[in-house]
Design an enzyme around this catalytic site. Sequence first.
Site, PDB file in Angstrom:
ATOM      1  N   ARG A  39       0.825  -1.225   0.000  1.00  0.00           N
ATOM      2  CA  ARG A  39       0.000   0.000   0.000  1.00  0.00           C
ATOM      3  C   ARG A  39       0.858   1.275   0.000  1.00  0.00           C
ATOM      4  NH1 ARG A  39      -3.308   3.124   4.146  1.00  0.00           N
ATOM      5  NH2 ARG A  39      -5.254   3.709   3.101  1.00  0.00           N
ATOM      6  N   ILE A  65      -7.266   7.484  -0.830  1.00  0.00           N
ATOM      7  CA  ILE A  65      -7.030   6.040  -0.887  1.00  0.00           C
ATOM      8  C   ILE A  65      -7.874   5.477   0.245  1.00  0.00           C
ATOM      9  CG2 ILE A  65      -4.905   6.231   0.526  1.00  0.00           C
ATOM     10  CD1 ILE A  65      -3.843   3.739  -0.963  1.00  0.00           C
ATOM     11  N   SER A  66      -8.744   4.516  -0.062  1.00  0.00           N
ATOM     12  CA  SER A  66      -9.714   4.037   0.929  1.00  0.00           C
ATOM     13  C   SER A  66      -9.036   3.387   2.125  1.00  0.00           C
ATOM     14  CB  SER A  66     -10.665   3.024   0.287  1.00  0.00           C
ATOM     15  OG  SER A  66     -11.542   3.659  -0.597  1.00  0.00           O
ATOM     16  N   GLN A  67      -9.758   3.423   3.250  1.00  0.00           N
ATOM     17  CA  GLN A  67      -9.316   2.726   4.452  1.00  0.00           C
ATOM     18  C   GLN A  67      -9.184   1.234   4.125  1.00  0.00           C
ATOM     19  OE1 GLN A  67     -12.212   3.132   7.538  1.00  0.00           O
ATOM     20  NE2 GLN A  67     -11.112   1.829   8.975  1.00  0.00           N
ATOM     21  N   PRO A  68      -8.082   0.588   4.519  1.00  0.00           N
ATOM     22  CA  PRO A  68      -7.906  -0.836   4.207  1.00  0.00           C
ATOM     23  C   PRO A  68      -9.079  -1.717   4.646  1.00  0.00           C
ATOM     24  CG  PRO A  68      -5.834   0.084   4.922  1.00  0.00           C
ATOM     25  CD  PRO A  68      -6.860   1.161   5.118  1.00  0.00           C
TER      26      PRO A  68
END
Length: 216
Positions: A39, A65-68
């Site tokens: 990431r 960038i989205s939260q994992p």
Amino acid sequence: MEFQDTLRHQGLRKRLVEGIRIKGIKDEKVLDAIAKVPRHLFMDSSFLQFAYKDQAFPIGAGQTISQPFTVAMQTFLLQVERHDKILEVGTGSGYQAAVLLEMGATVYTIERQRELYLKTQSILPQIGYNPKFFYGDGYKGLPTYGPFDKIIITAGAPVIPEDLLTQLKVGGRMVIPMGPREKQTMYVVVKTSETEYYKESHGTYVFVPMLKGTDK
């Protein structure tokens, strides 16, 4: 640009995956993919300390960038099978596409922000990820390339886009955050016939809004 994935990065990823598991994602195929995707390479190098925190982060052009955990949840709900043909609406950083590719899917990804489209088209292949990239309006999807086994939308939509529903195979699944700008409900939409579908809800999330057209 130098791409390094060190033991430190891998250790931080392992810790991130354990955190996601504790939050309720138990699907080993999804967790394995999150564990493999570096990431930190999808973010500016000066933000390395945030790369493996379970939080969203700005990536430019008003996007994140989205939260994992959110990526893991959407991926889990999509029920990805090897060789699935998946349409992703909203390439963003390319992180979600990379997770789907790690799971053996064929990914068609569309982005309306030219800056992000050009950036991901350059970076992803350099780190070993090769989705099929498109610059265009996500609401319209990719009719020429459909139908798709699965469709994933990575921005908050006010409604289910009719064009995307048309491009979903019968028996296919769409994962879409839907609702007003400040908060959306995550839905799984299953297409049961050419004219019918049902949807089920899976909690609330906050996504950037899904916009029509392109930015240029």
